[in-house]
Structures are given as structure tokens and as C-alpha cells.
Design a protein around this motif. Structure first.
Motif, short mmCIF file in Angstrom:
data_model
loop_
_atom_site.label_atom_id
_atom_site.label_comp_id
_atom_site.label_asym_id
_atom_site.label_seq_id
_atom_site.Cartn_x
_atom_site.Cartn_y
_atom_site.Cartn_z
N VAL A 1 -30.91 -72.02 43.05
CA VAL A 1 -30.04 -70.88 43.32
C VAL A 1 -30.20 -70.40 44.76
O VAL A 1 -29.22 -70.05 45.42
N LEU A 2 -31.42 -70.40 45.27
CA LEU A 2 -31.65 -69.95 46.65
C LEU A 2 -30.92 -70.83 47.64
O LEU A 2 -30.26 -70.34 48.56
N TYR A 3 -30.98 -72.15 47.47
CA TYR A 3 -30.28 -73.06 48.37
C TYR A 3 -28.78 -72.85 48.29
O TYR A 3 -28.07 -72.87 49.30
N LEU A 4 -28.27 -72.66 47.09
CA LEU A 4 -26.84 -72.44 46.90
C LEU A 4 -26.39 -71.14 47.57
O LEU A 4 -25.35 -71.11 48.23
N TYR A 5 -27.20 -70.09 47.44
CA TYR A 5 -26.88 -68.80 48.07
C TYR A 5 -26.83 -68.94 49.59
O TYR A 5 -25.88 -68.48 50.23
N VAL A 6 -27.83 -69.58 50.18
CA VAL A 6 -27.87 -69.73 51.64
C VAL A 6 -26.69 -70.59 52.11
O VAL A 6 -26.04 -70.27 53.11
N LEU A 7 -26.40 -71.67 51.41
CA LEU A 7 -25.29 -72.54 51.78
C LEU A 7 -23.96 -71.79 51.71
O LEU A 7 -23.15 -71.86 52.64
N ALA B 1 -23.46 -68.50 51.79
CA ALA B 1 -23.43 -67.44 52.80
C ALA B 1 -23.10 -68.04 54.17
O ALA B 1 -22.32 -67.47 54.94
N TRP B 2 -23.67 -69.19 54.48
CA TRP B 2 -23.41 -69.84 55.75
C TRP B 2 -21.95 -70.28 55.85
O TRP B 2 -21.31 -70.10 56.89
N VAL B 3 -21.41 -70.86 54.79
CA VAL B 3 -20.01 -71.30 54.79
C VAL B 3 -19.08 -70.10 54.98
O VAL B 3 -18.13 -70.16 55.77
N VAL B 4 -19.37 -69.00 54.31
CA VAL B 4 -18.54 -67.80 54.46
C VAL B 4 -18.65 -67.27 55.89
O VAL B 4 -17.65 -66.85 56.48
N LEU B 5 -19.85 -67.31 56.48
CA LEU B 5 -20.03 -66.87 57.87
C LEU B 5 -19.17 -67.72 58.82
O LEU B 5 -18.48 -67.18 59.67
N VAL B 6 -19.20 -69.01 58.64
CA VAL B 6 -18.42 -69.89 59.52
C VAL B 6 -16.92 -69.64 59.33
O VAL B 6 -16.17 -69.55 60.31
N MET B 7 -16.48 -69.48 58.10
CA MET B 7 -15.05 -69.24 57.85
C MET B 7 -14.60 -67.91 58.42
O MET B 7 -13.54 -67.83 59.06
N LEU B 8 -15.37 -66.85 58.22
CA LEU B 8 -14.99 -65.54 58.75
C LEU B 8 -15.02 -65.52 60.28
O LEU B 8 -14.15 -64.91 60.91
N THR B 9 -16.00 -66.16 60.86
CA THR B 9 -16.07 -66.23 62.32
C THR B 9 -14.87 -66.98 62.88
O THR B 9 -14.25 -66.54 63.85
N GLY B 10 -14.52 -68.09 62.27
CA GLY B 10 -13.35 -68.84 62.70
C GLY B 10 -12.07 -68.03 62.56
O GLY B 10 -11.21 -68.07 63.43
N TRP B 11 -11.97 -67.29 61.49
CA TRP B 11 -10.79 -66.45 61.26
C TRP B 11 -10.70 -65.34 62.31
O TRP B 11 -9.62 -65.01 62.79
N LEU B 12 -11.85 -64.77 62.69
CA LEU B 12 -11.85 -63.68 63.66
C LEU B 12 -11.57 -64.14 65.09
O LEU B 12 -10.97 -63.41 65.86
N VAL B 13 -12.02 -65.31 65.45
CA VAL B 13 -11.89 -65.74 66.84
C VAL B 13 -10.62 -66.52 67.14
O VAL B 13 -10.31 -66.71 68.32
N ARG B 14 -9.93 -66.96 66.11
CA ARG B 14 -8.71 -67.73 66.41
C ARG B 14 -7.68 -66.83 67.08
O ARG B 14 -7.62 -65.64 66.84
N LYS B 15 -6.91 -67.42 67.92
CA LYS B 15 -5.91 -66.65 68.66
C LYS B 15 -4.56 -66.87 68.00
O LYS B 15 -4.15 -67.98 67.76
N GLY C 1 -22.05 -60.40 62.50
CA GLY C 1 -23.40 -60.87 62.77
C GLY C 1 -24.46 -60.02 62.10
O GLY C 1 -25.43 -60.54 61.52
N LEU C 2 -24.29 -58.71 62.16
CA LEU C 2 -25.24 -57.81 61.49
C LEU C 2 -25.19 -57.96 59.98
O LEU C 2 -26.23 -57.93 59.31
N LEU C 3 -23.99 -58.12 59.44
CA LEU C 3 -23.85 -58.31 58.00
C LEU C 3 -24.60 -59.55 57.54
O LEU C 3 -25.33 -59.52 56.54
N PHE C 4 -24.43 -60.64 58.23
CA PHE C 4 -25.10 -61.86 57.82
C PHE C 4 -26.58 -61.85 58.14
O PHE C 4 -27.35 -62.54 57.47
N ALA C 5 -27.01 -61.06 59.11
CA ALA C 5 -28.45 -60.89 59.33
C ALA C 5 -29.06 -60.19 58.11
O ALA C 5 -30.16 -60.53 57.68
N VAL C 6 -28.32 -59.26 57.54
CA VAL C 6 -28.80 -58.58 56.34
C VAL C 6 -28.74 -59.51 55.14
O VAL C 6 -29.67 -59.59 54.34
#
Length: 94
Positions: free
Chosen positions: A69-75, A77-91, A43-48
Motif C-alpha cells: 500500500v505504501l508503494y502504491l500511495y507514493v506512486l 501521489a507522484w503521478v498526480v503531481l506530474v499530471m497537475l504540474t503539467g496541467w498548470l504549466v501548459r500554455k 509543491g507545498l501540498l505534495f511536500a505534505v
């Protein structure tokens, strides 16, 4: 300002406190604690990553495949956030 001896005393206290706290937990509780720490870091990483200084780097008139480029960067970054969060919370089941 802390002197080196004071710093090492404080550091030693927190180090011992943390490890005694972790030693009193079961392996399942330790895994949950580490997962919480990783999610907090994520969460802190993506806030930065989604804050002004880095957004300003990508805020220019350039386009990639017709997409600003700005839209592509935000999109991305968001996709990577969702993928990493899913990877971390899966059991993982044994």
C-alpha cells in the motif's frame, strides 16, 4: 500579541499593497503570477502528502493487487503531481 485593531491595520496594508501590485501588471503578467502561486501551493501540498505523518498511515502490511500500500500511495501521489504540474504549466494559445 496583536490587538484586533492592529491586525486589521496590518491586514489592510498588505491587502492594499497586493492589489495595487496586481493592478499595475498586465493581464499576461497577472496570469504568470497566479501560475507561480499555484505551482508553489502544489509543491507545498505534495511536500505534505509525501511527508512522515501521511506516509505512516499507509505503512502497514496491506497489499493491493500484490503491491504494498505504501508503494502504491507514493506512486499515485507522484503521478498526480506530474499530471497537475503539467496541467498548470501548459500554455493555452488563443
Amino acid at each position: 500579541m496583536l490587538l484586533p485593531t492592529e491586525y486589521s491595520c496590518i491586514h489592510r496594508f498588505y491587502f492594499n499593497y497586493f492589489w495595487s501590485f496586481m493592478a499595475s501588471m498586465s493581464p499576461q503578467e497577472q496570469a504568470e503570477h497566479r501560475r507561480g502561486q499555484r505551482l508553489l501551493f502544489l509543491g507545498l501540498l505534495f511536500a505534505v502528502l509525501l511527508n512522515y505523518p501521511l506516509l505512516a498511515v499507509f505503512d502497514h502490511n496491506g497489499r493491493v493487487g500484490g503491491i504494498p500500500v505504501l508503494y502504491l500511495y507514493v506512486l499515485l501521489a507522484w503521478v498526480v503531481l506530474v499530471m497537475l504540474t503539467g496541467w498548470l504549466v501548459r500554455k493555452v494559445k488563443n
